[in-house]
Structure formats: structure tokens, C-alpha cells
Write an enzyme that holds these catalytic residues in place. Sequence first.
Site, short mmCIF file in Angstrom:
data_model
loop_
_atom_site.label_atom_id
_atom_site.label_comp_id
_atom_site.label_asym_id
_atom_site.label_seq_id
_atom_site.Cartn_x
_atom_site.Cartn_y
_atom_site.Cartn_z
N GLY A 181 11.38 -4.44 83.70
CA GLY A 181 11.01 -5.84 83.93
C GLY A 181 11.47 -6.30 85.30
N ARG A 200 6.40 0.47 83.83
CA ARG A 200 7.06 1.18 82.73
C ARG A 200 6.37 2.54 82.66
NH1 ARG A 200 8.03 -4.26 80.76
NH2 ARG A 200 10.29 -4.41 80.72
N ASP A 210 18.62 -1.83 81.49
CA ASP A 210 19.29 -0.69 80.83
C ASP A 210 18.36 0.51 80.63
OD1 ASP A 210 17.84 -2.09 78.96
OD2 ASP A 210 19.42 -2.15 77.44
N THR A 245 17.91 -7.84 85.99
CA THR A 245 17.18 -8.34 84.81
C THR A 245 17.57 -9.80 84.60
OG1 THR A 245 17.12 -8.29 82.39
CG2 THR A 245 18.99 -7.22 83.40
N ASP A 273 17.87 -11.18 81.81
CA ASP A 273 18.51 -11.35 80.50
C ASP A 273 20.04 -11.35 80.52
OD1 ASP A 273 16.11 -11.58 79.14
OD2 ASP A 273 15.91 -9.41 78.96
N ASP A 328 21.98 -8.90 80.20
CA ASP A 328 22.38 -8.16 78.99
C ASP A 328 22.94 -6.77 79.28
OD1 ASP A 328 20.06 -7.04 79.91
OD2 ASP A 328 19.08 -6.92 77.97
N ARG A 363 15.46 -11.29 73.97
CA ARG A 363 15.17 -10.61 72.71
C ARG A 363 16.45 -10.22 71.99
NH1 ARG A 363 11.05 -6.98 74.96
NH2 ARG A 363 9.47 -8.54 75.30
P1 ADP Z 1 14.41 -2.16 81.80
O1 ADP Z 1 14.89 -1.23 82.84
O2 ADP Z 1 14.05 -3.50 82.34
O3 ADP Z 1 15.35 -2.20 80.61
P2 ADP Z 1 12.58 -0.48 80.23
O4 ADP Z 1 13.49 -0.35 79.07
O5 ADP Z 1 11.13 -0.69 80.00
O6 ADP Z 1 13.00 -1.64 81.25
O7 ADP Z 1 12.76 0.84 81.10
C1 ADP Z 1 12.06 1.03 82.30
C2 ADP Z 1 11.64 2.47 82.48
O8 ADP Z 1 12.82 3.31 82.52
C3 ADP Z 1 10.84 3.06 81.33
O9 ADP Z 1 9.47 2.73 81.39
C4 ADP Z 1 11.06 4.53 81.55
O10 ADP Z 1 10.25 5.03 82.59
C5 ADP Z 1 12.53 4.58 82.00
N1 ADP Z 1 13.39 4.89 80.85
C6 ADP Z 1 13.73 4.06 79.83
N2 ADP Z 1 14.50 4.69 78.91
C7 ADP Z 1 14.63 5.96 79.34
C8 ADP Z 1 15.28 7.14 78.86
N3 ADP Z 1 15.96 7.14 77.71
N4 ADP Z 1 15.21 8.27 79.60
C9 ADP Z 1 14.54 8.28 80.75
N5 ADP Z 1 13.89 7.24 81.27
C10 ADP Z 1 13.92 6.09 80.59
#
Ligand code: ADP
Length: 319
Positions: free
Chosen positions: A11, A72, A103, A125, A127, A129, A171
Amino acid sequence: MKRIGVLTSGGDSPGMNAAIRAVVRKAIYHNLEVYGIYYGYSGLINGDIKKLELGSVGDIIHRGGTMLYTARCEEFKTEQGQLKGIEQLKKFGIEALVVIGGDGSFQGAKKLTEHGFPCIGVPGTIDNDIPGTDFTVGFDTALNTVIDAIDKIRDTATSHERTYVVEVMGRDAGDIALWSGLADGAESILIPEEDYSMEDIVARLKKGHERGKKHSIIIVAEGVGSGVEIGKQIQESANLETRVTVLGHIQRGGSPTAADRVLASRLGAYAVELLLQGEAGKMVGIEKNELVSHGIEEALSRKHKIDERMYQLSKELSI
Ligand code: ADP
């Protein structure tokens, strides 16, 4: 080390551009070359990578969103995707990476580091969080956007003597709801971390109404449930005319506040410093206004908590 990369992922949040700028300028200051990876891990896999110069990050410090775009990418959650990414980084001669995101993005950075490619995470982010930092880049701006909106809602709430339910983002984390509720004197604040009772909400509303209050604001973090549904329940239980506003994505946009620009600049520059010191697999953060770093794995194994004292204070001040 001669060449590093920077990407934004997950995000977006206001202040990501200021963080990119800090990474690029700090790296160039230390005679490193910097490559921008566009569209997060998706662009990493596809080799959407370009060299950034001092001027590439000019005139972005005050802009919301991210000049590197974000995405993503499910493929990056697989080992095959991660190895493809490392192949691209090697092709461009990039030796280390700064990942700006939440995260999920940090999990990706952790995986790259485990495959032998050094990464440092910068928490971006709205959030707030992420464990291991008091504040994330974008939180302050989102908070101010919410406050600006609630101030406007308050004007019309007062004019019509109505109760307003405002649904804000969050969330799993209630920080935006809690801070905006405290900053705006909301009657009740509903957050995912705490149970709520409809009787308590209604009792507070009635008490305020009886002493002549012309409006009431109730903040609901999206993780608690639909603001529309909660608004209906309040209207039925309290028999007060209730309106609902869902603030949605306006909370993600806008020019970053001074606090976010400063935080992003400090954290982005510190990430480069850590890479220069040979660190990897860490996230940078701010605790008690000091720059800190934690192992990503250690930080993410903790659970983000809200400040219980602030939650209690919000209850005491809204009697
Ligand atoms: P944010 O970073 O805002 O929390 P996401 O949870 O959507 O957003 O994560 C962003 C991107 O990071 C995901 O689309 C994916 O490419 C990568 N990612 C998330 N979790 C993992 C994981 N367990 N292992 C490897 N890459 C990950």
C-alpha cells in the site's frame, strides 16, 4: 559497495517520495549509485529498473503517492519469484536494496536477505501497525486528513443536531481511529484491539444529548466492522438521527505533513547508513525520537499494540 536499489511496495503512503529522495541523496552523498525499481517486487522480477540521479528525486518531497509506483506481487511470495528478482538485481550490478513498505513488503525483504541479498526496510504505511517503530511514514498525514474531514463533518453534525459515524482505515490496527478520535474529541472510538458495547455507546450519546450537546461523533476503524451497519444499530438503539461517512482512500493521499517528511528523510537516510555499515535483514524505525533498527524477523514476530493509556484517556475525556 558501489550500487544500491530502492523500491516501494504494498500500500502506498504519503511520505514515500520523501523517503525515496532521502535514500537517493544520501547514497549519492556517499558516492554510491542508485537504481530505482518501479512497481515494487513485480518490477523487480520484470527488470523495470532505471538509474536515479540527484535530479530524479527533485520536486517530490511534498508529493503524496510514490514516484516509483507500487504493486502487489503474488509471484514474489514464491522462492522462484525471489530468485528471479535477485537475478535482475545482479544483472544491473545492484548489491543491496532499500524496501519502503509495510509488513508484507518487509517479509519480501527478509526473504531476499535469507537468499544472500542484503536488504533494509523503511516502514511506510498509513496504519502505523509495524512493531519496532513508534511511527510509520504516512501515519501523521493520514491522521491529519481524517481530522480535517471530521472537523467538516462536525460543522454539519452541529447544524442538524445529528450523530455521525465516521469509518476510518485500520483493518488490524486502531491507531488512526484512536489518534483521530482523541484529536477530535469523539464520543466513542471503536478499534479492533478493544471490545465495544452498544449499551456503553448509547449511554454516552444519551448523556451528551441530555446535557445539550448538538452533535456526536463516533469513530469506527474498518477492522471492527462496517460503519454503515454500526450506524444503523446506533440509530435503532439510541433513537437519534445517525449518518455515516466512510472516508476510504482519501486517507492514503495528499501532500505529506512536515512530520512525515522529516521522518521519511531520517529513516531513508538511516537505511543507507546501515547498508554502508554492512547491515542486512533489518528495518529502521524511530523510538522515543531516536533512530533505531531491529531484525525484520524479530520485529515482525511481535504484535503491534495500541497505547492503552491513550485509549483510556479518550474514554475519560469524552464523558
Ligand atoms: P504491505 O507491504 O503494505 O504490508 P502487502 O502485504 O500487500 O503490503 O505486501 C506487499 C508485497 O510484498 C506483496 O504483494 C508481495 O509481493 C510481498 N510479500 C508479502 N508477503 C511476503 C512473503 N511472505 N514473502 C515474500 N514476499 C512477500
